[in-house]
Design a protein around this motif. Structure first.
Motif, PDB file in Angstrom:
ATOM      1  N   MET A 146       0.904  -1.165  -0.058  1.00 14.08           N
ATOM      2  CA  MET A 146       0.098   0.084  -0.062  1.00 14.08           C
ATOM      3  C   MET A 146       0.749   1.114  -0.058  1.00 14.08           C
ATOM      4  SD  MET A 146      -3.064   0.828   2.337  1.00 14.08           S
ATOM      5  CE  MET A 146      -4.656   2.111   2.019  1.00 14.08           C
ATOM      6  N   ILE A 147       1.691   1.397  -0.869  1.00 18.32           N
ATOM      7  CA  ILE A 147       2.709   2.329  -0.994  1.00 18.32           C
ATOM      8  C   ILE A 147       2.031   3.587  -1.331  1.00 18.32           C
ATOM      9  CG2 ILE A 147       4.610   3.357  -2.297  1.00 18.32           C
ATOM     10  CD1 ILE A 147       5.385   0.460  -2.762  1.00 18.32           C
ATOM     11  N   THR A 148       1.907   4.737  -0.559  1.00 16.89           N
ATOM     12  CA  THR A 148       1.121   5.913  -0.868  1.00 16.89           C
ATOM     13  C   THR A 148       2.121   7.346  -0.869  1.00 16.89           C
ATOM     14  OG1 THR A 148       1.017   6.312   1.670  1.00 16.89           O
ATOM     15  CG2 THR A 148      -0.704   4.846   0.488  1.00 16.89           C
ATOM     16  N   SER A 149       3.549   6.895  -0.895  1.00 17.40           N
ATOM     17  CA  SER A 149       4.398   7.828  -1.012  1.00 17.40           C
ATOM     18  C   SER A 149       5.806   7.622  -1.515  1.00 17.40           C
ATOM     19  CB  SER A 149       4.542   8.939   0.245  1.00 17.40           C
ATOM     20  OG  SER A 149       4.935   8.242   1.413  1.00 17.40           O
ATOM     21  N   MET A 150       6.198   8.295  -2.345  1.00 18.91           N
ATOM     22  CA  MET A 150       7.741   8.220  -2.796  1.00 18.91           C
ATOM     23  C   MET A 150       8.410   9.757  -2.995  1.00 18.91           C
ATOM     24  SD  MET A 150       6.175   8.971  -6.140  1.00 18.91           S
ATOM     25  CE  MET A 150       4.877   9.372  -4.853  1.00 18.91           C
ATOM     26  N   ARG A 151       9.671   9.651  -2.883  1.00 14.63           N
ATOM     27  CA  ARG A 151      10.400  10.600  -3.112  1.00 14.63           C
ATOM     28  C   ARG A 151      11.837  10.397  -3.458  1.00 14.63           C
ATOM     29  NH1 ARG A 151       9.595  16.400  -2.933  1.00 14.63           N
ATOM     30  NH2 ARG A 151       7.924  15.935  -1.358  1.00 14.63           N
ATOM     31  N   GLU A 152      12.280  10.933  -4.753  1.00 15.04           N
ATOM     32  CA  GLU A 152      13.609  10.602  -5.098  1.00 15.04           C
ATOM     33  C   GLU A 152      14.432  11.753  -4.432  1.00 15.04           C
ATOM     34  OE1 GLU A 152      16.281  11.142  -9.261  1.00 15.04           O
ATOM     35  OE2 GLU A 152      14.073  10.528  -9.399  1.00 15.04           O
ATOM     36  N   HIS A 153      15.740  11.344  -4.095  1.00 15.33           N
ATOM     37  CA  HIS A 153      16.679  12.244  -3.348  1.00 15.33           C
ATOM     38  C   HIS A 153      17.995  11.779  -3.506  1.00 15.33           C
ATOM     39  CE1 HIS A 153      17.952  14.773  -0.082  1.00 15.33           C
ATOM     40  NE2 HIS A 153      18.579  13.889   0.298  1.00 15.33           N
ATOM     41  N   GLU A 154      19.081  12.334  -4.047  1.00 19.68           N
ATOM     42  CA  GLU A 154      20.442  12.016  -4.165  1.00 19.68           C
ATOM     43  C   GLU A 154      20.517  10.568  -4.761  1.00 19.68           C
ATOM     44  OE1 GLU A 154      22.016  13.078  -0.352  1.00 19.68           O
ATOM     45  OE2 GLU A 154      22.084  15.063  -1.075  1.00 19.68           O
ATOM     46  N   GLY A 155      19.897  10.021  -5.846  1.00 19.23           N
ATOM     47  CA  GLY A 155      20.047   8.751  -6.479  1.00 19.23           C
ATOM     48  C   GLY A 155      19.313   7.782  -5.853  1.00 19.23           C
ATOM     49  N   GLY A 156      18.508   7.956  -4.877  1.00 15.70           N
ATOM     50  CA  GLY A 156      17.658   6.920  -4.260  1.00 15.70           C
ATOM     51  C   GLY A 156      16.141   7.292  -4.351  1.00 15.70           C
ATOM     52  N   LEU A 157      15.118   6.479  -4.332  1.00 14.56           N
ATOM     53  CA  LEU A 157      14.123   6.355  -4.389  1.00 14.56           C
ATOM     54  C   LEU A 157      13.310   5.844  -3.135  1.00 14.56           C
ATOM     55  CD1 LEU A 157      11.437   7.362  -5.871  1.00 14.56           C
ATOM     56  CD2 LEU A 157      10.979   4.626  -6.465  1.00 14.56           C
ATOM     57  N   TYR A 158      12.930   6.999  -2.126  1.00 16.20           N
ATOM     58  CA  TYR A 158      12.292   6.370  -0.790  1.00 16.20           C
ATOM     59  C   TYR A 158      11.052   6.512  -0.866  1.00 16.20           C
ATOM     60  CZ  TYR A 158      16.892   7.948   0.769  1.00 16.20           C
ATOM     61  OH  TYR A 158      18.264   8.295   1.035  1.00 16.20           O
ATOM     62  N   LEU A 159      10.594   5.323  -0.238  1.00 11.69           N
ATOM     63  CA  LEU A 159       8.912   4.825  -0.365  1.00 11.69           C
ATOM     64  C   LEU A 159       8.418   4.746   1.025  1.00 11.69           C
ATOM     65  CD1 LEU A 159      10.023   1.826  -2.742  1.00 11.69           C
ATOM     66  CD2 LEU A 159       9.077   3.911  -3.429  1.00 11.69           C
ATOM     67  N   GLY A 160       7.124   4.931   1.264  1.00 13.59           N
ATOM     68  CA  GLY A 160       6.487   4.861   2.432  1.00 13.59           C
ATOM     69  C   GLY A 160       4.948   4.614   2.107  1.00 13.59           C
ATOM     70  N   GLY A 161       4.203   4.378   3.110  1.00 13.09           N
ATOM     71  CA  GLY A 161       2.722   4.060   3.175  1.00 13.09           C
ATOM     72  C   GLY A 161       1.955   4.193   4.465  1.00 13.09           C
ATOM     73  N   VAL A 162       0.846   4.640   4.436  1.00 14.99           N
ATOM     74  CA  VAL A 162       0.096   4.960   5.612  1.00 14.99           C
ATOM     75  C   VAL A 162       0.144   3.603   6.446  1.00 14.99           C
ATOM     76  CG1 VAL A 162      -0.973   6.945   4.647  1.00 14.99           C
ATOM     77  CG2 VAL A 162      -2.190   4.673   4.544  1.00 14.99           C
TER      78      VAL A 162
END
Length: 189
Positions: A146-162
């Motif tokens: 249930m991935i609800t958020s992601m952000r690319e930052h300095e060569g990585g993709l950060y993933l999260g969910g509620v």
């Protein structure tokens, strides 16, 4: 569902657009001229012209394989779209038939129909023209769902969910290693 805008200078709230289907994530395009909006239950991405908001939305990307939640810029001029889960044929049918949807919400527990396929999360990579160029999926019952958020930052993709109690990180091949998402929106401090 109406989409509202609050002006902190005047203290007034106005309706930007009405009758949207679960508008969720928003993202200003790289050129600053348009606004992308995830329409979660419609499995689509809408685009608004910021110079002519009264014109309403156009379809930017339709027929997504899952339920889009948030949208963020990527370092290559494209966008990342978090998918809270895979499409569910029962929800697709219910979205086309409001009477069926009303009956189901009254007679069937939501866990029996509404939350199907939300155990598989994903992220789509789309280009600036609204074409899917990559799809990243978690395994069923994997570490992130249930991935609800992601952000690319300095060569990585950060993933999260509620519903997750962790944050995932993927190393992106070919991403700009010193690119910082918030700086692309707001400039360097």
């Amino acid at each position: 569902m109406p989409w509202l805008s609050f002006d902190p200078l005047t203290g007034k709230t106005s309706t930007v657009c009405d009758n949207l289907v679960f508008p969720n994530g928003v993202c200003v395009t790289h050129d600053g001229r348009h606004l992308l909006v995830a329409s979660t239950w419609a499995c689509s991405i809408l685009i608004f012209d910021l110079a002519n908001m009264k014109a309403g939305p156009r379809i930017f990307l339709d027929g997504l394989p899952g339920y889009p939640d948030n949208i963020n810029r990527s370092s290559d001029g494209g966008y990342w779209v978090a998918l809270a889960g895979m499409r569910n044929p029962v929800i697709d049918l219910a979205m086309k038939h409001p009477e069926l949807r009303r009956r189901m919400t009254k007679q069937v527990p939501p866990t029996n129909w509404l939350f199907g396929n939300l155990n598989v999360g994903g992220v789509l990579k789309i280009n600036g023209g609204g074409r899917i160029i990559d799809a990243l999926w978690d395994e069923a019952h994997g570490p992130l769902y249930m991935i609800t958020s992601m952000r690319e930052h300095e060569g990585g993709l950060y993933l999260g969910g509620v519903t997750n109690n962790r944050i995932g990180r993927l190393t992106l091949d070919g991403a700009v290693s010193d690119w910082i998402g918030p700086e692309s929106y707001w400039g360097k401090p």
